[in-house]
Design an enzyme around this catalytic site. Sequence first.
Site, short mmCIF file in Angstrom:
data_model
loop_
_atom_site.label_atom_id
_atom_site.label_comp_id
_atom_site.label_asym_id
_atom_site.label_seq_id
_atom_site.Cartn_x
_atom_site.Cartn_y
_atom_site.Cartn_z
N GLU A 20 -6.00 -10.53 -2.16
CA GLU A 20 -6.87 -10.38 -0.99
C GLU A 20 -8.33 -10.28 -1.40
O GLU A 20 -9.11 -9.51 -0.82
CB GLU A 20 -6.47 -9.14 -0.17
CG GLU A 20 -5.01 -9.10 0.22
CD GLU A 20 -4.64 -7.90 1.09
OE1 GLU A 20 -5.54 -7.21 1.62
OE2 GLU A 20 -3.42 -7.65 1.23
N HIS A 32 -10.11 -5.84 -2.90
CA HIS A 32 -11.21 -5.68 -1.94
C HIS A 32 -12.31 -4.92 -2.68
O HIS A 32 -12.27 -3.69 -2.78
CB HIS A 32 -10.75 -4.90 -0.70
CG HIS A 32 -9.74 -5.66 0.10
ND1 HIS A 32 -10.07 -6.82 0.77
CD2 HIS A 32 -8.43 -5.45 0.33
CE1 HIS A 32 -9.00 -7.29 1.37
NE2 HIS A 32 -7.98 -6.48 1.12
N GLU A 59 0.80 -1.23 0.00
CA GLU A 59 0.00 0.00 0.00
C GLU A 59 0.84 1.28 0.00
O GLU A 59 0.67 2.15 0.85
CB GLU A 59 -0.99 -0.03 1.18
CG GLU A 59 -1.90 -1.26 1.10
CD GLU A 59 -2.82 -1.45 2.30
OE1 GLU A 59 -2.76 -0.65 3.25
OE2 GLU A 59 -3.61 -2.42 2.29
N ASP A 77 -12.04 -10.10 -1.87
CA ASP A 77 -13.36 -10.25 -1.25
C ASP A 77 -14.29 -9.25 -1.93
O ASP A 77 -13.84 -8.27 -2.52
CB ASP A 77 -13.37 -10.13 0.28
CG ASP A 77 -12.68 -8.90 0.83
OD1 ASP A 77 -12.62 -7.86 0.14
OD2 ASP A 77 -12.21 -8.96 1.99
N ASN A 91 2.31 -4.80 -3.32
CA ASN A 91 0.89 -5.15 -3.17
C ASN A 91 0.10 -3.88 -2.88
O ASN A 91 0.55 -3.03 -2.11
CB ASN A 91 0.80 -6.12 -1.97
CG ASN A 91 -0.52 -6.81 -1.81
OD1 ASN A 91 -1.07 -7.33 -2.77
ND2 ASN A 91 -1.03 -6.84 -0.58
O1 9MR Z 1 -7.38 -9.04 7.76
C1 9MR Z 1 -6.65 -8.09 8.48
C2 9MR Z 1 -7.45 -7.71 9.72
O2 9MR Z 1 -7.57 -8.81 10.59
C3 9MR Z 1 -6.75 -6.54 10.42
O3 9MR Z 1 -7.56 -6.10 11.48
C4 9MR Z 1 -6.54 -5.43 9.42
C5 9MR Z 1 -5.86 -4.22 10.02
O4 9MR Z 1 -5.60 -3.28 9.04
O5 9MR Z 1 -5.74 -5.90 8.36
C6 9MR Z 1 -6.41 -6.85 7.65
O6 9MR Z 1 -5.73 -7.19 6.47
C7 9MR Z 1 -5.45 -6.12 5.58
C8 9MR Z 1 -4.21 -6.50 4.83
O7 9MR Z 1 -3.16 -6.78 5.73
C9 9MR Z 1 -3.78 -5.43 3.86
N1 9MR Z 1 -4.87 -5.04 2.98
C10 9MR Z 1 -6.12 -4.73 3.64
C11 9MR Z 1 -6.54 -5.87 4.55
C12 9MR Z 1 -7.90 -5.58 5.17
O8 9MR Z 1 -7.84 -4.50 6.05
#
Ligand code: 9MR
Length: 442
Positions: free
Chosen positions: A255, A227, A150, A257, A191
Amino acid sequence: MFAGTAAVGALLAAGTTTAHAADAPLRDLAAAKGKVVGTAVSGGKLNGTYADIASGQFSSVTPDNAMKWGSVEPSRGSYNWAEADQIVAFAQAHNQQVRGHTLVWHSQNPNWLTNGSWTAAQLRTVLQDHITTEVTRYKGKLAAWDVVNEAFNEDGTYRSTIWYDNLGSDYIAQALTTARAADPSAKLYINDYNVEGVNAKSTALYNLVKSLKDRGVPIDGVGLQAHLILGQVPTDIQKNIQRFADLGVDVAITELDIRMQLPYTDAKGAQQKADYKNVASACAAVTRCVSLTVWGFTDSDSWVPDVFSGYGAATPYNESFAPKPAYYGIAEAFGGSGGTTPPPSDGCKAVYSVTSEWNDGFTGQVTINCSGASLSSWKAKWTFGAGQRITQAWNADCTQSGAAVTCSNASWNGTVPNGGSVTFGFNASWSGSNPLPSVTLG
Ligand code: 9MR
């Protein structure tokens, strides 16, 4: 065929005997297309039905949080690898790849790092030490690393982070070079999210990758998080994947969804299936799109409802571990033959799942769903196949005679309306094996 008998039990219990049982698991369908299909996992949930599906259906796992900086090095120089090691061991036991996530990010960093005051030289050393330590620990065991996560704003400018603000954009090249030195066999990725279609952000990422390649900086792939929102898959996703592939890097959907405004309906489920199929088909169509990972495979394990109020149902399995139409969207994109949408769930069905399991005991749950029908009282019946014995139940009155279990509604939850559901739970003992029974309603 399914890898575990437990998975088959779950499917029968879910009442989807036709489509799901007829198709090979996603991991086999994807393999036949030369692709890897993965899921994010949480180490603490890797038992029971969750573990059966994670290993039976997917050929790759990504730790959802366990490899992040704040998880592995909560205080400086003191490492906690327990959950990350557990996930790597699980993957090895099930012949799965591991995707490491993530080394350099602005989020989920430890306080000592974000609150420290650093010179640029110190911060560069801290970053190099972190990458070297973590990548070396899993050297030779990971297929890929999301090295940088990011890095961009929506308009394609660099995101202001502890890294960019102190080290400039070259932190990206430094991180990649350090990771390559620590594990030459892991594929190194950048990513990001909202880079699935052609837009300002994905074009900035494209230009970065191009310039890294031109400079000889090690970069093997681009991760498109994906996402997404129901009905909003970018129409140019395949074109975008292809342009990265044409740069000479791999592409991974990392990732995926697809969230919807709740409640879930059959119509939204059908749209979600089409959306999942679109994304997976775009990956299937481009040789260098090597993998597709969902960010949690079940709606009970998704970050979405916590972050987007009123939204959810974003994953391919529902909260009771039954495959949704979205599951069949992925299956069809990867050539699944019986991958038709399961028949609309007319009537009431019971789904049995194991929510946690330990040495000699487990917690199970049964969810009764009604669609096109309703109940004013219910009895759920099953026969344990391996000597399991219920020790305690809640939200139902359960009796067991030999292997036969009958659970009747409690006084307050006999009514299951059309479109509604009721869940009850129990603790039980087991030894040797813990196969999932099919539940009938009477
Ligand atoms: O799935 C992850 C969630 O459990 C955490 O609370 C969250 C915190 O930011 O991060 C989530 O995973 C993220 C990933 O590491 C990077 N892209 C966005 C994902 C969803 O927030």
